[in-house]
Design a protein around this motif. Sequence first.
Motif, PDB file in Angstrom:
ATOM      1  N   LEU A 106       0.708  -1.371  -0.044  1.00  0.00           N
ATOM      2  CA  LEU A 106      -0.064   0.084  -0.059  1.00  0.00           C
ATOM      3  C   LEU A 106       0.786   1.359   0.010  1.00  0.00           C
ATOM      4  O   LEU A 106       0.705   2.275  -0.699  1.00  0.00           O
ATOM      5  CB  LEU A 106      -0.906   0.031   1.115  1.00  0.00           C
ATOM      6  N   GLY A 107       1.753   1.439   0.927  1.00  0.00           N
ATOM      7  CA  GLY A 107       2.569   2.623   0.989  1.00  0.00           C
ATOM      8  C   GLY A 107       3.545   2.877  -0.249  1.00  0.00           C
ATOM      9  O   GLY A 107       3.515   3.743  -0.595  1.00  0.00           O
ATOM     10  N   ASP A 108       4.219   1.749  -0.762  1.00  0.00           N
ATOM     11  CA  ASP A 108       4.888   1.990  -2.125  1.00  0.00           C
ATOM     12  C   ASP A 108       4.000   2.069  -3.361  1.00  0.00           C
ATOM     13  O   ASP A 108       4.362   2.906  -4.216  1.00  0.00           O
ATOM     14  CB  ASP A 108       5.746   0.619  -2.299  1.00  0.00           C
ATOM     15  N   SER A 109       2.488   1.635  -3.344  1.00  0.00           N
ATOM     16  CA  SER A 109       1.790   2.155  -4.494  1.00  0.00           C
ATOM     17  C   SER A 109       1.468   3.579  -4.307  1.00  0.00           C
ATOM     18  O   SER A 109       1.283   4.293  -5.357  1.00  0.00           O
ATOM     19  CB  SER A 109       0.599   1.252  -4.188  1.00  0.00           C
ATOM     20  N   GLN A 110       1.089   4.006  -3.045  1.00  0.00           N
ATOM     21  CA  GLN A 110       0.622   5.339  -2.776  1.00  0.00           C
ATOM     22  C   GLN A 110       1.905   6.260  -3.316  1.00  0.00           C
ATOM     23  O   GLN A 110       1.842   7.254  -3.923  1.00  0.00           O
ATOM     24  CB  GLN A 110       0.440   5.826  -1.345  1.00  0.00           C
ATOM     25  N   LYS A 111       3.178   5.745  -2.929  1.00  0.00           N
ATOM     26  CA  LYS A 111       4.542   6.757  -3.141  1.00  0.00           C
ATOM     27  C   LYS A 111       4.587   6.509  -4.673  1.00  0.00           C
ATOM     28  O   LYS A 111       4.889   7.650  -5.242  1.00  0.00           O
ATOM     29  CB  LYS A 111       5.599   5.820  -2.726  1.00  0.00           C
ATOM     30  N   GLU A 112       4.119   5.307  -5.411  1.00  0.00           N
ATOM     31  CA  GLU A 112       4.454   5.401  -7.046  1.00  0.00           C
ATOM     32  C   GLU A 112       3.286   6.411  -7.591  1.00  0.00           C
ATOM     33  O   GLU A 112       3.509   6.958  -8.669  1.00  0.00           O
ATOM     34  CB  GLU A 112       4.075   4.057  -7.497  1.00  0.00           C
ATOM     35  N   PHE A 113       2.063   6.500  -6.881  1.00  0.00           N
ATOM     36  CA  PHE A 113       1.148   7.565  -7.704  1.00  0.00           C
ATOM     37  C   PHE A 113       1.418   8.865  -7.576  1.00  0.00           C
ATOM     38  O   PHE A 113       1.522   9.796  -8.373  1.00  0.00           O
ATOM     39  CB  PHE A 113      -0.237   6.994  -6.811  1.00  0.00           C
ATOM     40  N   ASP A 114       1.919   9.091  -6.097  1.00  0.00           N
ATOM     41  CA  ASP A 114       2.249  10.630  -5.848  1.00  0.00           C
ATOM     42  C   ASP A 114       3.609  10.902  -6.560  1.00  0.00           C
ATOM     43  O   ASP A 114       3.523  12.126  -7.065  1.00  0.00           O
ATOM     44  CB  ASP A 114       2.586  10.702  -4.301  1.00  0.00           C
ATOM     45  N   ARG A 115       4.572  10.126  -6.792  1.00  0.00           N
ATOM     46  CA  ARG A 115       5.547  10.452  -7.419  1.00  0.00           C
ATOM     47  C   ARG A 115       5.535  10.889  -8.763  1.00  0.00           C
ATOM     48  O   ARG A 115       6.043  11.791  -9.412  1.00  0.00           O
ATOM     49  CB  ARG A 115       6.521   9.312  -7.357  1.00  0.00           C
ATOM     50  N   THR A 116       4.398   9.850  -9.422  1.00  0.00           N
ATOM     51  CA  THR A 116       4.221  10.364 -10.820  1.00  0.00           C
ATOM     52  C   THR A 116       3.534  11.588 -11.133  1.00  0.00           C
ATOM     53  O   THR A 116       3.625  12.252 -12.196  1.00  0.00           O
ATOM     54  CB  THR A 116       3.140   9.118 -11.477  1.00  0.00           C
ATOM     55  N   VAL A 117       2.664  11.775 -10.181  1.00  0.00           N
ATOM     56  CA  VAL A 117       1.716  13.125 -10.233  1.00  0.00           C
ATOM     57  C   VAL A 117       2.867  14.304 -10.109  1.00  0.00           C
ATOM     58  O   VAL A 117       2.918  15.116 -11.218  1.00  0.00           O
ATOM     59  CB  VAL A 117       0.853  13.349  -9.361  1.00  0.00           C
ATOM     60  N   PHE A 323       6.035 -11.121   5.350  1.00  0.00           N
ATOM     61  CA  PHE A 323       5.513 -11.426   4.088  1.00  0.00           C
ATOM     62  C   PHE A 323       3.806 -11.368   4.370  1.00  0.00           C
ATOM     63  O   PHE A 323       3.249 -11.567   5.309  1.00  0.00           O
ATOM     64  CB  PHE A 323       5.762 -12.741   3.547  1.00  0.00           C
ATOM     65  N   GLY A 324       3.269 -10.620   3.305  1.00  0.00           N
ATOM     66  CA  GLY A 324       1.624 -10.831   3.389  1.00  0.00           C
ATOM     67  C   GLY A 324       1.111  -9.915   2.305  1.00  0.00           C
ATOM     68  O   GLY A 324       1.770  -9.695   1.319  1.00  0.00           O
ATOM     69  N   ASN A 325      -0.419  -9.884   2.392  1.00  0.00           N
ATOM     70  CA  ASN A 325      -0.701  -9.146   1.106  1.00  0.00           C
ATOM     71  C   ASN A 325      -0.538  -7.565   1.123  1.00  0.00           C
ATOM     72  O   ASN A 325      -0.066  -6.903   2.178  1.00  0.00           O
ATOM     73  CB  ASN A 325      -2.148  -9.397   1.272  1.00  0.00           C
ATOM     74  N   PRO A 326      -0.417  -7.119   0.099  1.00  0.00           N
ATOM     75  CA  PRO A 326      -0.055  -5.400  -0.115  1.00  0.00           C
ATOM     76  C   PRO A 326      -0.844  -4.555   0.779  1.00  0.00           C
ATOM     77  O   PRO A 326      -0.029  -3.694   1.230  1.00  0.00           O
ATOM     78  CB  PRO A 326      -0.127  -5.313  -1.503  1.00  0.00           C
ATOM     79  N   TRP A 327      -1.889  -4.928   1.233  1.00  0.00           N
ATOM     80  CA  TRP A 327      -2.568  -3.864   2.062  1.00  0.00           C
ATOM     81  C   TRP A 327      -2.319  -4.275   3.454  1.00  0.00           C
ATOM     82  O   TRP A 327      -2.993  -3.522   4.154  1.00  0.00           O
ATOM     83  CB  TRP A 327      -4.105  -4.115   1.191  1.00  0.00           C
ATOM     84  N   GLU A 328      -1.968  -5.335   3.770  1.00  0.00           N
ATOM     85  CA  GLU A 328      -1.664  -5.387   5.285  1.00  0.00           C
ATOM     86  C   GLU A 328      -0.510  -4.594   5.872  1.00  0.00           C
ATOM     87  O   GLU A 328       0.456  -4.392   5.326  1.00  0.00           O
ATOM     88  CB  GLU A 328      -1.355  -7.003   5.548  1.00  0.00           C
ATOM     89  N   LYS A 329      -0.768  -4.187   7.100  1.00  0.00           N
ATOM     90  CA  LYS A 329       0.329  -3.267   8.113  1.00  0.00           C
ATOM     91  C   LYS A 329       1.672  -3.960   8.002  1.00  0.00           C
ATOM     92  O   LYS A 329       1.654  -5.273   8.209  1.00  0.00           O
ATOM     93  CB  LYS A 329      -0.623  -2.985   9.290  1.00  0.00           C
ATOM     94  N   GLY A 330       2.766  -3.330   8.133  1.00  0.00           N
ATOM     95  CA  GLY A 330       3.979  -4.078   8.350  1.00  0.00           C
ATOM     96  C   GLY A 330       4.383  -4.769   7.518  1.00  0.00           C
ATOM     97  O   GLY A 330       5.598  -5.344   7.512  1.00  0.00           O
ATOM     98  N   VAL A 331       3.982  -5.138   6.159  1.00  0.00           N
ATOM     99  CA  VAL A 331       4.131  -5.939   5.447  1.00  0.00           C
ATOM    100  C   VAL A 331       5.265  -5.405   4.285  1.00  0.00           C
ATOM    101  O   VAL A 331       5.159  -4.238   3.926  1.00  0.00           O
ATOM    102  CB  VAL A 331       3.033  -6.508   4.448  1.00  0.00           C
ATOM    103  N   SER A 332       6.380  -5.991   4.070  1.00  0.00           N
ATOM    104  CA  SER A 332       7.421  -5.600   2.953  1.00  0.00           C
ATOM    105  C   SER A 332       7.785  -6.492   2.124  1.00  0.00           C
ATOM    106  O   SER A 332       8.021  -5.995   1.060  1.00  0.00           O
ATOM    107  CB  SER A 332       8.716  -5.094   3.695  1.00  0.00           C
ATOM    108  N   LEU A 333       7.437  -7.728   2.095  1.00  0.00           N
ATOM    109  CA  LEU A 333       7.379  -8.934   1.238  1.00  0.00           C
ATOM    110  C   LEU A 333       6.039  -9.267   0.740  1.00  0.00           C
ATOM    111  O   LEU A 333       5.169  -9.528   1.606  1.00  0.00           O
ATOM    112  CB  LEU A 333       8.138  -9.950   1.666  1.00  0.00           C
ATOM    113  N   THR A 334       5.872  -9.244  -0.667  1.00  0.00           N
ATOM    114  CA  THR A 334       4.581  -9.594  -1.132  1.00  0.00           C
ATOM    115  C   THR A 334       4.568 -10.638  -2.097  1.00  0.00           C
ATOM    116  O   THR A 334       5.381 -10.807  -2.594  1.00  0.00           O
ATOM    117  CB  THR A 334       4.094  -7.994  -1.637  1.00  0.00           C
TER     118      THR A 334
END
Length: 490
Positions: A106-117, A323-334
């Motif tokens: 989630l965090g990296d996806s939000q970063k990717e979106f904001d970085r693109t804008v 490891f976990g799903n991308p939307w889970e807290k504290g996860v870095s491996l997906t």
Amino acid sequence: DLLNQDNYLVNGELKKWEGQTSAVFSTISSTEEYAPTILGSIPFMGEKEGLEAVEAADLAYNNGQGLWPTMRVKDRIKCMSSFVRQMETTREEVVKYLMWEIGKSLGDSQKEFDRTVEYIYDTIEDYKKLDRDSAKFIKSQGVNAMVRRGPLGVVLCLGPYNYPLNETFALLIPALIMGNTVVFKPAKHGVLLISPLLEAFRNSFPAGVINIVYGRGREVASPIMKSGKVAVLALIGNSKSAIALQDQHPNKNRLRLILGLEAKNPAIILADADLDLAIQECISGTLSFNGQRCTALKILYVHEDIVEEFNKRYAAKVDALVFGNPWEKGVSLTPLPEKGKPAYIQELIDDAVSKGAKVINEKGGEHSPNYIFPAVLYPINKEMRVYNEEQFGPVVPILSFKDIQEPLNDMAESNYGQQVSLFGKDIKTIAPLIDTLVNLVCRVNLNSSCQRGPDIYPFTGRKDSAVGTLSIHDALRSFSIRTFVASKDN
Ligand code: G3H
């Protein structure tokens, strides 16, 4: 509900895909079992749609006084500004697709979106400056010249799955703003996340300026190249696809290439390095987004005096990653979006182990249907596949060295030359090393891991790693040419 992407954009029209061969694809987990799940379907287009798209782009570029390439700078900026404003309203949806389609946290996806804008806004500003600075008079030997930057023609833009937004837009946005017209084909994992943006593209740009199709390269991109209408091949991906596409062009001499390709970035950890810092940077450098980054550290060279300590602490830190799903807290491996990736990584591990390496972390190689826990391998030698291949996934090869010349020789022999990370404290050792390293790669990262950003820095590589340079500043130049009107004093 299944998500079906069946709208594509050609000549300003959102068309419905009605082809027979739509491929259902599965990717990351949406269940607790971390098993791949069917998300929906994406079209696999072919020659007809490819040609339709390239003809639309060609017409928009070449129809007499093509509206887009000759449009006033301030009007092109208006179109781009309108696009980015509409794009901002899609954040939540695009972020959701980034998590579902490619498994980015989630965090990296939000970063990717904001970085693109931010990238788009910064490009607009840089473009204004470029236009101001480059539109000037030069006078020499009785000849007056009015110089300005002009576009190149039709750009075929192929984006990667790991940064389907940010890296793709680092090609798309400068190509468009410089007055080129574009055919864009997203990677297979990265088609759904374009859906929320289709309307914004259609509303913001004149018909034919941006055309979007989907499918396999050989089916939809080959006919586009064969048409001979492409002036620039802009691709982030692998050299095999880039070479195959170049070869399809009937007049290769006319084709400009802007390519971001493979890399095998090493970290060199000297005996006096700050170990805490080196380990922390190597963890993110090797394993952020599961190592699926061209800028990832893909091989670690550790001085023999500290290798035991480094390995122990690095391996423990890897095992502590969650490891976990991308939307889970504290996860870095997906979960890994590419179906065959866990099996491929397992092959690399088996090959290395059969040639004398050990998996030095406890969890290394643990499987779920769509994941494999990062394996740290030591000691590595040149006979092993993991030494020679760009793993682009969760496996970390470590070598020890006695003399700094050993990693330097390996880098000189390598087919790649993007970046290196150098960890050490003694400036007298580091300074001359930097002079050597900058001639082997294009970016030396001191006491830090490799990365592409910030986006104002040049992003390129030597040898098989890149052709051309991307950055906000460089990309505007890469997608344009200096032209001038000359007149004589008389
Ligand atoms: O795959 C290569 C990407 O350009 C990596 O970008 O260094 O910002 O993660 P990054």
